[in-house]
Design an enzyme around this catalytic site. Structure first.
Site, PDB file in Angstrom:
ATOM      1  N   ASP A  97       0.831  -1.212   0.000  1.00  0.00           N
ATOM      2  CA  ASP A  97       0.000   0.000   0.000  1.00  0.00           C
ATOM      3  C   ASP A  97       0.869   1.267   0.000  1.00  0.00           C
ATOM      4  OD1 ASP A  97      -2.276   1.507   0.025  1.00  0.00           O
ATOM      5  OD2 ASP A  97      -2.836   1.064   2.084  1.00  0.00           O
ATOM      6  N   HIS A 100       3.043   3.312  -8.927  1.00  0.00           N
ATOM      7  CA  HIS A 100       2.925   1.872  -9.177  1.00  0.00           C
ATOM      8  C   HIS A 100       4.182   1.328  -9.857  1.00  0.00           C
ATOM      9  CE1 HIS A 100      -1.061   1.994  -7.670  1.00  0.00           C
ATOM     10  NE2 HIS A 100      -1.583   2.664  -8.690  1.00  0.00           N
ATOM     11  N   LEU A 151      10.041 -21.605  -4.594  1.00  0.00           N
ATOM     12  CA  LEU A 151       9.403 -20.552  -3.781  1.00  0.00           C
ATOM     13  C   LEU A 151       8.060 -20.221  -4.423  1.00  0.00           C
ATOM     14  CD1 LEU A 151       9.095 -18.117  -1.803  1.00  0.00           C
ATOM     15  CD2 LEU A 151      10.431 -16.758  -3.392  1.00  0.00           C
TER      16      LEU A 151
HETATM   17  C1  FPP Z   1      -1.913   0.178  -3.373  1.00  0.00           C
HETATM   18  O1  FPP Z   1      -1.441   1.496  -3.323  1.00  0.00           O
HETATM   19  C2  FPP Z   1      -1.303  -0.506  -4.499  1.00  0.00           C
HETATM   20  C3  FPP Z   1      -1.989  -1.042  -5.536  1.00  0.00           C
HETATM   21  C4  FPP Z   1      -3.462  -1.004  -5.650  1.00  0.00           C
HETATM   22  C5  FPP Z   1      -1.281  -1.658  -6.674  1.00  0.00           C
HETATM   23  C6  FPP Z   1      -0.085  -2.480  -6.309  1.00  0.00           C
HETATM   24  C7  FPP Z   1       0.729  -2.630  -7.519  1.00  0.00           C
HETATM   25  C8  FPP Z   1       2.086  -2.678  -7.542  1.00  0.00           C
HETATM   26  C9  FPP Z   1       2.938  -2.695  -6.342  1.00  0.00           C
HETATM   27  C10 FPP Z   1       2.812  -2.689  -8.824  1.00  0.00           C
HETATM   28  C11 FPP Z   1       2.412  -3.748  -9.765  1.00  0.00           C
HETATM   29  C12 FPP Z   1       2.884  -5.076  -9.395  1.00  0.00           C
HETATM   30  C13 FPP Z   1       2.468  -6.146 -10.080  1.00  0.00           C
HETATM   31  C14 FPP Z   1       2.929  -7.485  -9.707  1.00  0.00           C
HETATM   32  C15 FPP Z   1       1.502  -6.004 -11.172  1.00  0.00           C
HETATM   33  P1  FPP Z   1      -2.463   2.687  -3.536  1.00  0.00           P
HETATM   34  O2  FPP Z   1      -2.448   3.056  -4.975  1.00  0.00           O
HETATM   35  O3  FPP Z   1      -3.810   2.327  -3.003  1.00  0.00           O
HETATM   36  O4  FPP Z   1      -1.776   3.806  -2.677  1.00  0.00           O
HETATM   37  P2  FPP Z   1      -2.494   4.992  -1.878  1.00  0.00           P
HETATM   38  O5  FPP Z   1      -3.314   4.352  -0.802  1.00  0.00           O
HETATM   39  O6  FPP Z   1      -1.346   5.777  -1.357  1.00  0.00           O
HETATM   40  O7  FPP Z   1      -3.310   5.743  -2.872  1.00  0.00           O
END
Ligand code: FPP
Length: 235
Positions: A22, A39, A132
């Protein structure tokens, strides 16, 4: 005295760590950048975390990459995450011989574009003999998973379900329940992640935003885990 702390290795108490990645959006916002940039850097942190976990004796790792609710985000952001997944699949396929990682996607694949879905299936098949286990939750929701498992059991003719019936049909059926769930970015909830499997998981929360999350933060979470006493409802 001034050196880095040694890595902390996983033993039989710690077979499975799950990560709620997150804070990508906040990380980008803090830099005046679009969320998709968060991201992108988050994907880098994810790859580094996988690499690191494969060196410390961990058997199972799960990451929450995209929830069943994340489809509601702006199209541009969804597309950016799917493009990062596509990129990761390409890299993982190219690195299969060097990285002993078996990829399993958690969640229904039908909503993904055909080409991406086929790549996901291809990577699962090609990596099936690696050790893994890396569960990547994509279009995943804990409630959706439970309904999916229960419906399969019903389709098999079961009228009364046992825990074993649910366990057998979870998307995570290749992995034991997580021992430790780590959530970054100062949020303290599960957000529909591994609802069944988290019954006795230890929870670890950190303020660090996912793009800044480094192997030393994994070490800190593991140290914290080893300092806890788990009794699984006993004494
Ligand atoms: C949450 O942060 C993150 C996500 C919804 C996406 C997670 C994706 C990645 C780490 C990159 C892609 C990886 C793969 C394997 C495809 P948020 O956007 O909700 O953050 P915020 O709460 O600060 O807005």
């Amino acid at each position: 005295m001034f050196g880095k702390k040694k890595p902390v290795y996983c033993d039989e108490r710690l077979r499975h760590i799950a990560f709620i990645m997150d804070g990508n959006g906040r990380w980008a916002k803090g830099r005046g950048m679009p969320r998709s940039y968060g991201h992108k850097v988050g994907a880098k942190a994810f790859k580094e975390a996988v690499k690191y976990c494969s060196t410390i004796g961990l058997g199972h790792m799960t990451v929450y990459a995209f929830s069943t609710e994340n489809w509601r985000r702006p199209r541009e952001e969804v597309d950016a995450i799917l493009a990062l997944l596509d990129e990761y699949i390409e890299e993982a396929l190219a690195d299969l011989a060097q990285n002993d990682v078996r990829i399993v996607f958690l969640g229904e694949k039908t909503p993904f574009p055909d080409a991406l879905r086929e790549k996901m299936e291809h990577l699962e098949a090609e990596s099936a003999n690696n050790s893994l286990i890396l569960n990547i939750a994509m279009n995943y929701g804990g409630r959706d998973e439970l309904l999916h498992a229960a419906n399969i059991a019903i389709a098999e003719g079961k009228t009364t379900l046992t825990e074993a019936d649910i366990d057998a049909h979870l998307y995570t059926k290749l992995s034991p329940p997580p021992d430790l769930i780590v959530r970054t970015a100062n949020e303290r909830r599960l957000s529909n992640f591994l609802l069944w499997q988290s019954a006795y998981a230890e929870l670890y929360f950190t303020d660090v935003l996912w793009p800044d999350f480094k192997p030393r933060h994994i070490d800190a979470a593991i140290r914290d885990f080893y300092a806890r006493k788990r009794n699984f409802g006993g004494h």
